[in-house]
Design a protein around this motif. Structure first.
Motif, PDB file in Angstrom:
ATOM      1  N   SER A 122      48.859  35.674  34.242  1.00 20.96           N
ATOM      2  CA  SER A 122      49.197  36.802  33.366  1.00 20.96           C
ATOM      3  C   SER A 122      48.591  38.111  33.867  1.00 20.96           C
ATOM      4  CB  SER A 122      48.735  36.514  31.939  1.00 20.96           C
ATOM      5  OG  SER A 122      47.334  36.278  31.905  1.00 20.96           O
ATOM      6  N   SER A 123      47.353  38.083  34.410  1.00 22.70           N
ATOM      7  CA  SER A 123      46.734  39.327  34.877  1.00 22.70           C
ATOM      8  C   SER A 123      47.485  39.900  36.066  1.00 22.70           C
ATOM      9  CB  SER A 123      45.264  39.088  35.240  1.00 22.70           C
ATOM     10  OG  SER A 123      45.152  38.158  36.293  1.00 22.70           O
ATOM     11  N   LEU A 124      48.056  39.023  36.902  1.00 20.41           N
ATOM     12  CA  LEU A 124      48.864  39.480  38.037  1.00 20.41           C
ATOM     13  C   LEU A 124      50.122  40.181  37.526  1.00 20.41           C
ATOM     14  CD1 LEU A 124      49.735  37.349  41.192  1.00 20.41           C
ATOM     15  CD2 LEU A 124      51.461  38.707  40.032  1.00 20.41           C
ATOM     16  N   VAL A 125      50.775  39.560  36.568  1.00 19.83           N
ATOM     17  CA  VAL A 125      52.018  40.119  36.031  1.00 19.83           C
ATOM     18  C   VAL A 125      51.752  41.443  35.302  1.00 19.83           C
ATOM     19  CG1 VAL A 125      53.909  39.728  34.403  1.00 19.83           C
ATOM     20  CG2 VAL A 125      53.117  37.859  35.866  1.00 19.83           C
ATOM     21  N   LEU A 161      57.842  33.782  39.223  1.00 20.19           N
ATOM     22  CA  LEU A 161      56.940  34.932  39.161  1.00 20.19           C
ATOM     23  C   LEU A 161      57.717  36.247  39.245  1.00 20.19           C
ATOM     24  CD1 LEU A 161      54.002  35.805  39.018  1.00 20.19           C
ATOM     25  CD2 LEU A 161      53.848  35.527  41.501  1.00 20.19           C
ATOM     26  N   ALA A 162      58.732  36.271  40.117  1.00 16.17           N
ATOM     27  CA  ALA A 162      59.575  37.468  40.215  1.00 16.17           C
ATOM     28  C   ALA A 162      60.290  37.744  38.896  1.00 16.17           C
ATOM     29  CB  ALA A 162      60.585  37.294  41.349  1.00 16.17           C
ATOM     30  N   PHE A 203      38.550  32.725  40.388  1.00 16.92           N
ATOM     31  CA  PHE A 203      39.952  32.366  40.600  1.00 16.92           C
ATOM     32  C   PHE A 203      40.640  32.029  39.278  1.00 16.92           C
ATOM     33  CE2 PHE A 203      38.036  31.604  44.695  1.00 16.92           C
ATOM     34  CZ  PHE A 203      39.023  31.890  45.619  1.00 16.92           C
ATOM     35  N   HIS A 204      41.911  32.408  39.208  1.00 15.54           N
ATOM     36  CA  HIS A 204      42.782  31.931  38.137  1.00 15.54           C
ATOM     37  C   HIS A 204      43.409  30.615  38.627  1.00 15.54           C
ATOM     38  CE1 HIS A 204      42.727  35.855  36.017  1.00 15.54           C
ATOM     39  NE2 HIS A 204      42.711  36.369  37.241  1.00 15.54           N
ATOM     40  N   ILE A 205      43.065  29.494  38.001  1.00  9.63           N
ATOM     41  CA  ILE A 205      43.617  28.186  38.380  1.00  9.63           C
ATOM     42  C   ILE A 205      44.660  27.793  37.339  1.00  9.63           C
ATOM     43  CG2 ILE A 205      43.124  25.792  38.956  1.00  9.63           C
ATOM     44  CD1 ILE A 205      41.701  27.739  40.779  1.00  9.63           C
ATOM     45  N   CYS A 206      45.911  27.800  37.751  1.00 11.85           N
ATOM     46  CA  CYS A 206      47.022  27.530  36.832  1.00 11.85           C
ATOM     47  C   CYS A 206      47.594  26.142  37.111  1.00 11.85           C
ATOM     48  CB  CYS A 206      48.100  28.598  37.009  1.00 11.85           C
ATOM     49  SG  CYS A 206      49.535  28.374  35.963  1.00 11.85           S
ATOM     50  N   THR A 224      52.478  32.069  33.155  1.00 12.45           N
ATOM     51  CA  THR A 224      51.795  33.216  32.542  1.00 12.45           C
ATOM     52  C   THR A 224      51.090  32.873  31.229  1.00 12.45           C
ATOM     53  OG1 THR A 224      53.880  33.874  31.483  1.00 12.45           O
ATOM     54  CG2 THR A 224      53.350  34.878  33.610  1.00 12.45           C
ATOM     55  N   GLY A 225      51.110  31.585  30.859  1.00 15.09           N
ATOM     56  CA  GLY A 225      50.390  31.161  29.665  1.00 15.09           C
ATOM     57  C   GLY A 225      51.095  31.433  28.366  1.00 15.09           C
TER      58      GLY A 225
END
Length: 663
Positions: A11-14, A39-40, A634-637, A660-661
């Motif tokens: 989510s922080s990336l988006v 993601l796109a 790290f964000h571990i998804c 994105t949770g």
């Protein structure tokens, strides 16, 4: 190592307001395309305009969205601000870009005889696709038409060379400039003889201007890629040993390039705690596989040995497990998987063992389908048979940049150099061709060593050189190749054809400038002190030409060479296998065996135990990932395995919500 824990999503990336470049990569078959496409889609819901670019030779984003994309950006149906493109190595795409660049640098007239040779190189030189992708990337950087650009990349080894191009140019350009300054006068004379000078400006002056422009462009790229506010890399993996190992290598290399990486996606996690009944999950995945297994039978059962292998509860690593798998591909304990076979060809690879004249056996297919496991198991069976029949030893060679033989055999396989004896087997040897080590053994000059480290495709080219040497020596009764994913392997197999055509172009140029070279030759010497540089070079080319001809002849001999296609029962793998079989037919290379791995047997009586065993194995590696990459950094998804295929915009949106949770 302490501090606030980062959330387990992207989510922080988006939500980032500054990110412009997002690379998505990892080992083949881990779900890079699904992740990058989803993601796109998420980014397009937040940004003004998003572009999704595939730089993988085996383009899959068209299949993910269910619409055809090309070398030019086109809108994704159903999303006004999301476009996609597949960077294609083609005469009308990459060649057009090169012609415009070269034509501009040479005053608009590069010479018509130059482009046929370039065309052949672009089409067939292994790994050139990343080089062209980089060129297109630079053009995109200059135009800045999109808010954010997402890259669906090739498997790890080739992607690292793409991202290593700034490092290559930083090292190479100053040395090329030095050579241009020292030998510019002679180069200008050569250019005049070859008809390459434009007007009154010598070619060395033109090259100087080109280098300056290139240096400026590379600096802009480097500045952007090394800015964590503008660029990040998302590592995608699955909870299995080889994928975790490759992710660790990828993170380390990205750090050396000063490229930000703080997001890791773990795909295909079997989570039996989420309320999804094991029986229902097993049945849903088995149903999907059955659809594609039927398709494989319809396509190939009439003419091929189709070998169907069930998924195992354990990892296939080490001698005992490789031997167990080897027995399975040789026909032991065959399962029907709910299908009644009408093929007259047995579903095993015994035919390869019995054909003792075979020398070259290639194992290839899409990333993540079990190529290494299949090639190792086949090599062990061949070694056992050849020993019993007093024939020579068997060699297995990895030509995949992400070498996995060491992991499969649980022992260190030395890169390059002499083959390593595989422990526990009487006459089996292994070799992992390392591009940098092998290149340094044949490139004495320091500058060439630096360049060879990052040149796209140098691994396949060096591999070919090793193959040629083996053809001459014939020390082994059989050689098994664990190959790179499909796109790069096809270019390796195309190399004899490429070499023949390029030599024709070089021969024509040589005839034009030979008189001048002969007059300059006595005054030149290379670093080894050889006074007759050009005579020596001509002899080397003639010798290589002869070896290449021998290799090309053997590759087309079905008594001596064959290709084993490895697949899994999923859409992208079946599609890529069909393409591979067609290309092999065009290249006149024998292919009559297809191995279908990782099958769920609908008749399995203890489905829950199998899934529990796979889940326990996965959890070991999930824990390892969490230990390696602390949540404070790290964000571990973690993404669970789905009961449906992720294809089409609606399912990509659903997958994106998981990333994105939002679900």
């Amino acid at each position: 190592m302490g501090g606030e824990l980062l959330d387990s999503s992207l989510s922080s990336l988006v939500e980032s307001q500054t990110l412009q470049w997002v690379f998505v990569g990892g080992k083949g078959g881990v779900g890079k395309t699904t992740t990058s496409s989803s993601l796109a889609v998420s980014l397009a819901q937040k940004k003004e305009s998003v572009l999704l670019v595939s730089t993988d030779p085996a383009h899959n984003i068209s299949d993910a969205f269910g619409q055809k994309f090309s070398k030019d950006p086109s809108k994704v149906r159903g999303m006004d601000n999301l476009s996609a493109m597949e960077v294609e190595v083609s005469a009308d795409g990459s060649m057009r870009m090169l012609e415009e660049s070269v034509g501009h640098s040479f005053g608009g007239a590069a010479g018509p005889s130059l482009f046929p040779a370039l065309d052949e190189l672009i089409k067939m030189v292994p790994g050139i696709d990343e080089a062209i992708a980089f060129g297109l990337l630079v053009e995109t950087i200059r135009s800045m038409n999109y808010s954010t650009i997402v890259f669906d990349t090739a498997p790890t080894g080739h992607t690292l060379r793409l991202l290593g191009f700034p490092n290559l140019f930083e090292k190479a350009i100053p040395k090329i400039e030095e050579l241009n300054n020292r030998f510019g006068g002679m180069l200008g004379t050569l250019g005049s003889v070859a008809g390459m000078n434009q007007g009154s400006e010598p070619i060395n002056v033109t090259l100087g201007r080109m280098l300056k422009d290139l240096q400026d462009t590379v600096k802009q790229v480097t500045d952007q890629f090394q800015d964590p506010a503008k660029t990040t890399f998302v590592c995608v993996c699955i909870p299995e040993f080889l994928s975790v190992y490759e992710t660790e290598r990828l993170v380390q290399e990205l750090s050396s390039f000063k490229i930000d990486v703080k997001n890791i996606v773990i795909n295909q996690v079997i989570d039996l705690s989420k309320g999804v009944p094991a029986e229902a999950l097993f049945a849903a995945r088995s149903k999907i596989q059955m659809k594609y297994l039927k398709q494989i039978d319809e396509l190939y059962a009439e003419d091929f040995h189709v070998v169907k292998v069930p998924i195992l509860a354990e990892e296939i690593r080490g001698k005992d497990m490789i031997m167990k798998y080897s027995k399975m591909i040789m026909g032991a304990n065959q399962k029907s998987f709910g299908l009644s076979s009408t093929s007259e060809y047995p579903g095993s690879l015994v035919n390869l063992i019995e054909q003792r004249a075979l020398r070259w056996i290639f194992c290839g297919g899409k990333g993540g389908v079990g190529k290494t496991t299949t090639s190792c198991a086949l090599a062990t069976a061949l070694a056992e048979d050849r020993a019993q029949n007093n024939l020579g030893p068997v060699l297995i060679i990895s030509t995949d940049p992400a070498h996995n033989l060491s992991d499969a055999f649980k022992q260190r396989i030395s890169p390059g150099g002499d083959p390593t004896k595989v422990l526990g087997f009487e006459n089996l040897y292994a070799m992992e061709i390392e591009p940098q080590t092998a290149a340094e053994s044949v490139l004495p000059r320091e500058m060439l060593k630096d360049i060879a480290k990052f040149i796209p495709g140098v691994d396949e080219l060096v591999s070919f050189s090793q193959i040629a040497k083996l053809v001459k020596s014939m020390e082994f009764s059989a050689v098994v190749f664990d190959t790179a994913p499909t796109g790069h392997t096809l270019k390796l197999l195309n190399f004899p054809k490429l070499f023949e055509k390029v030599l024709e172009q070089l021969g024509a140029l040589k005839d034009r400038i030979d008189p001048l070279l002969q007059s300059l030759g006595p005054g030149l010497a290379d670093s080894t002190g050889n006074p007759d540089l050009f005579t020596s070079a001509n002899q080397s080319i003639d010798e290589l030409k002869q070896v290449v001809a021998e290799v090309g002849e053997q590759m087309k001999d079905s008594e001596r060479t064959t290709f084993v296609c490895v697949a899994i029962a999923e859409f992208l793998s079946v599609y890529e296998t069909e393409r591979l079989v067609q290309e092999l037919f065009t290249l006149e290379i024998d292919s009559r065996n297809i191995v279908v791995n990782q099958l769920l047997d609908p008749e399995e009586t203890d489905k829950l135990s199998l899934l529990k065993a796979r889940s326990a194995m996965q959890q070991k590696y999930v824990t390892q990932i969490e230990d390696l990459y602390p949540r404070s950094e790290f964000h571990i998804c973690k993404v669970p395995v789905r009961s449906e295929e992720i294809r089409g915009l609606d399912l990509l949106k659903s997958f994106a919500a998981g990333l994105t949770g939002e679900q």
